[in-house]
Write an enzyme that holds these catalytic residues in place. Sequence first.
Site, PDB file in Angstrom:
ATOM      1  N   ASP A   7       1.974  -3.812   0.172  1.00 43.46           N
ATOM      2  CA  ASP A   7       3.206  -4.887   1.321  1.00 43.46           C
ATOM      3  C   ASP A   7       2.507  -4.640   2.258  1.00 43.46           C
ATOM      4  O   ASP A   7       2.558  -4.144   3.679  1.00 43.46           O
ATOM      5  CB  ASP A   7       3.898  -3.618   1.312  1.00 43.46           C
ATOM      6  CG  ASP A   7       5.541  -4.245   1.991  1.00 43.46           C
ATOM      7  OD1 ASP A   7       5.729  -5.338   1.731  1.00 43.46           O
ATOM      8  OD2 ASP A   7       5.790  -3.178   2.967  1.00 43.46           O
ATOM      9  N   GLU A  68       2.211  -8.550  -1.815  1.00 42.51           N
ATOM     10  CA  GLU A  68       3.698  -9.070  -2.332  1.00 42.51           C
ATOM     11  C   GLU A  68       3.183 -10.791  -1.263  1.00 42.51           C
ATOM     12  O   GLU A  68       2.679 -10.970  -0.639  1.00 42.51           O
ATOM     13  CB  GLU A  68       4.450  -8.022  -1.712  1.00 42.51           C
ATOM     14  CG  GLU A  68       5.823  -8.943  -0.766  1.00 42.51           C
ATOM     15  CD  GLU A  68       7.230  -7.907   0.012  1.00 42.51           C
ATOM     16  OE1 GLU A  68       7.721  -8.277   0.690  1.00 42.51           O
ATOM     17  OE2 GLU A  68       7.017  -6.770  -0.694  1.00 42.51           O
ATOM     18  N   ASP A 141       7.318   2.000   3.646  1.00 44.05           N
ATOM     19  CA  ASP A 141       6.437   0.647   2.655  1.00 44.05           C
ATOM     20  C   ASP A 141       5.416   0.629   2.081  1.00 44.05           C
ATOM     21  O   ASP A 141       5.437   0.584   1.283  1.00 44.05           O
ATOM     22  CB  ASP A 141       5.200   0.107   4.100  1.00 44.05           C
ATOM     23  CG  ASP A 141       5.872  -0.171   5.204  1.00 44.05           C
ATOM     24  OD1 ASP A 141       5.920  -1.704   5.677  1.00 44.05           O
ATOM     25  OD2 ASP A 141       6.408   1.093   6.265  1.00 44.05           O
TER      26      ASP A 141
END
Length: 159
Positions: A7, A68, A141
């Site tokens: 992420d 991502e 996260d």
Amino acid sequence: MRILGIDPGTGILGFGVVDVEKSGKVKLVTAGVVKSPAHTPLDDRLLDIYDSLREVMEETKPDEVVIEKLFFAKNVTTAISVAHARGVAMLVAKQAGVKIAEYTPLQIKQTMTGYGRAEKKQVQEMVRVHLGLSEVPKPDDAADALAAAITHVMMGKLR
């Protein structure tokens, strides 16, 4: 098969590593974050991300990396710095010879919950369920990075 989910972020970058068993069951290996103190110059943050991700790669030896994708945020400056972090993550994976997959936040939410506009907490709860954990992985996260890795498994895109 071992998957490293990322992420991206320059202040906090989440990572999560899962193993996929032949049965398709997903098991947690490790998860955490790379944090950079506020007001740290961007080049120093990127170097820290690079060094930290290389260490994670060397320790966990993933077969694939899932990052991502960036969605356009209202704050263009933030979006640009996150794009830099994504680039560093891609570089580390490419240098290690590991295949890279990318998913948008919408794809991750849709895959994890069945609803593309799901709340962050719903996605994180599904991470907990898929991994058979007693509580949601922290910090957020790291849980988001695990969601990216699990999405890759659920999409059936393992190479």
